[in-house]
Design an enzyme around this catalytic site. Structure first.
Site, PDB file in Angstrom:
ATOM      1  N   TYR A  30       0.793  -1.233   0.000  1.00 19.87           N
ATOM      2  CA  TYR A  30       0.000   0.000   0.000  1.00 19.87           C
ATOM      3  C   TYR A  30       0.822   1.278   0.000  1.00 19.87           C
ATOM      4  O   TYR A  30       0.265   2.363  -0.099  1.00 19.87           O
ATOM      5  CB  TYR A  30      -0.943   0.002   1.202  1.00 19.87           C
ATOM      6  N   HIS A  88     -14.980  -6.536  -1.957  1.00 21.19           N
ATOM      7  CA  HIS A  88     -15.145  -7.916  -2.398  1.00 21.19           C
ATOM      8  C   HIS A  88     -16.265  -8.646  -1.679  1.00 21.19           C
ATOM      9  O   HIS A  88     -16.514  -9.817  -1.970  1.00 21.19           O
ATOM     10  CB  HIS A  88     -13.826  -8.668  -2.189  1.00 21.19           C
ATOM     11  N   HIS A 108      -8.416   2.087  -5.707  1.00 19.11           N
ATOM     12  CA  HIS A 108      -7.583   1.155  -4.930  1.00 19.11           C
ATOM     13  C   HIS A 108      -6.118   1.524  -5.116  1.00 19.11           C
ATOM     14  O   HIS A 108      -5.690   1.838  -6.232  1.00 19.11           O
ATOM     15  CB  HIS A 108      -7.789  -0.296  -5.384  1.00 19.11           C
ATOM     16  N   LEU A 109      -5.363   1.462  -4.046  1.00 18.83           N
ATOM     17  CA  LEU A 109      -3.930   1.722  -4.109  1.00 18.83           C
ATOM     18  C   LEU A 109      -3.204   0.609  -4.863  1.00 18.83           C
ATOM     19  O   LEU A 109      -2.380   0.863  -5.733  1.00 18.83           O
ATOM     20  CB  LEU A 109      -3.362   1.852  -2.692  1.00 18.83           C
ATOM     21  N   SER A 110      -3.511  -0.623  -4.509  1.00 18.45           N
ATOM     22  CA  SER A 110      -2.913  -1.774  -5.196  1.00 18.45           C
ATOM     23  C   SER A 110      -3.859  -2.211  -6.314  1.00 18.45           C
ATOM     24  O   SER A 110      -4.952  -1.672  -6.458  1.00 18.45           O
ATOM     25  CB  SER A 110      -2.689  -2.919  -4.209  1.00 18.45           C
ATOM     26  N   ARG A 119      -9.882 -11.330  -4.234  1.00 24.08           N
ATOM     27  CA  ARG A 119      -9.929  -9.886  -4.489  1.00 24.08           C
ATOM     28  C   ARG A 119     -10.307  -9.567  -5.940  1.00 24.08           C
ATOM     29  O   ARG A 119     -10.439  -8.412  -6.304  1.00 24.08           O
ATOM     30  CB  ARG A 119      -8.590  -9.240  -4.162  1.00 24.08           C
TER      31      ARG A 119
END
Length: 150
Positions: A30, A88, A108-110, A119
Site C-alpha cells: 500500500y 469484495h 484502490h492503491l494496489s 480480491r
C-alpha cells in the site's frame, strides 16, 4: 445586482476499513503515504480543479452507506470510494451506489486483480462509473481528475 458566487462543487472521498493505517500497514503493498497525506494532496488538487473535497474514513460498512446517501442528498459532484475489503464482500455498498444519482468512482492503491483470487471480484466496481487501481496514492489523484471531468 452582482452575481452570487456559485458554491464550489464537492467530491466526497470515502475510505473504508483499515485505510486509517496507511503508511504503516503492509507498505510493500500500500505504500508509505498516510491517508492524511493523501487527503492533503487531494485538497490542493481539488482547489486547482475548481472543486472541494470532503474526505472521510470509517471501518464500518453502515457508516460508508450513510455517507453515500449523504453525498446524494448534498448534491455532490462525485464520490471517490476505496471500500477496502468491503469491495469484495459488500452487496449492501453495491446497492447503495446503485440507489444514488451521484457517480461513484472506485479507487484502490494496489491492483486487486494481481492479488489473491478472492480480491478479483468487486461489488463496488459493478456499480461504479470508473475505476482506478494499482497506481498507489496516485489512484486517488487520477480518480479526482476523472471526477472533475464528469
Amino acid at each position: 445586482m452582482p452575481e452570487t458566487p456559485s458554491e464550489t462543487p464537492v467530491v466526497f472521498v470515502l475510505s473504508g476499513p483499515n485505510l486509517n493505517l496507511l503508511g504503516t500497514r503492509e507498505p510493500e503493498i500500500y505504500g508509505h503515504d498516510t491517508l492524511d497525506a493523501i487527503h492533503a494532496r487531494l485538497a490542493a488538487q481539488a482547489t486547482g480543479l475548481g472543486l472541494s473535497v470532503d474526505c472521510r474514513q470509517s471501518n464500518h460498512e453502515g457508516v460508508l452507506i450513510d455517507w453515500l446517501h449523504e453525498a446524494h442528498f448534498a448534491g455532490a459532484k462525485a464520490v471517490l470510494l476505496n471500500a477496502g475489503g468491503y469491495t469484495h464482500t459488500s452487496i449492501a455498498l453495491h446497492d447503495a451506489i446503485k440507489s444514488i444519482a451521484v457517480p461513484v468512482i472506485e479507487v484502490h492503491l494496489s491492483d486487486p486483480k494481481s492479488r489473491e483470487s478472492f480480491r478479483h471480484i468487486s461489488y463496488i466496481g459493478m456499480a461504479a462509473v470508473a475505476h482506478f487501481a494499482g497506481h498507489g496514492a496516485n489512484s486517488y489523484t487520477l480518480a479526482l481528475d476523472a471526477a472533475a471531468r464528469l
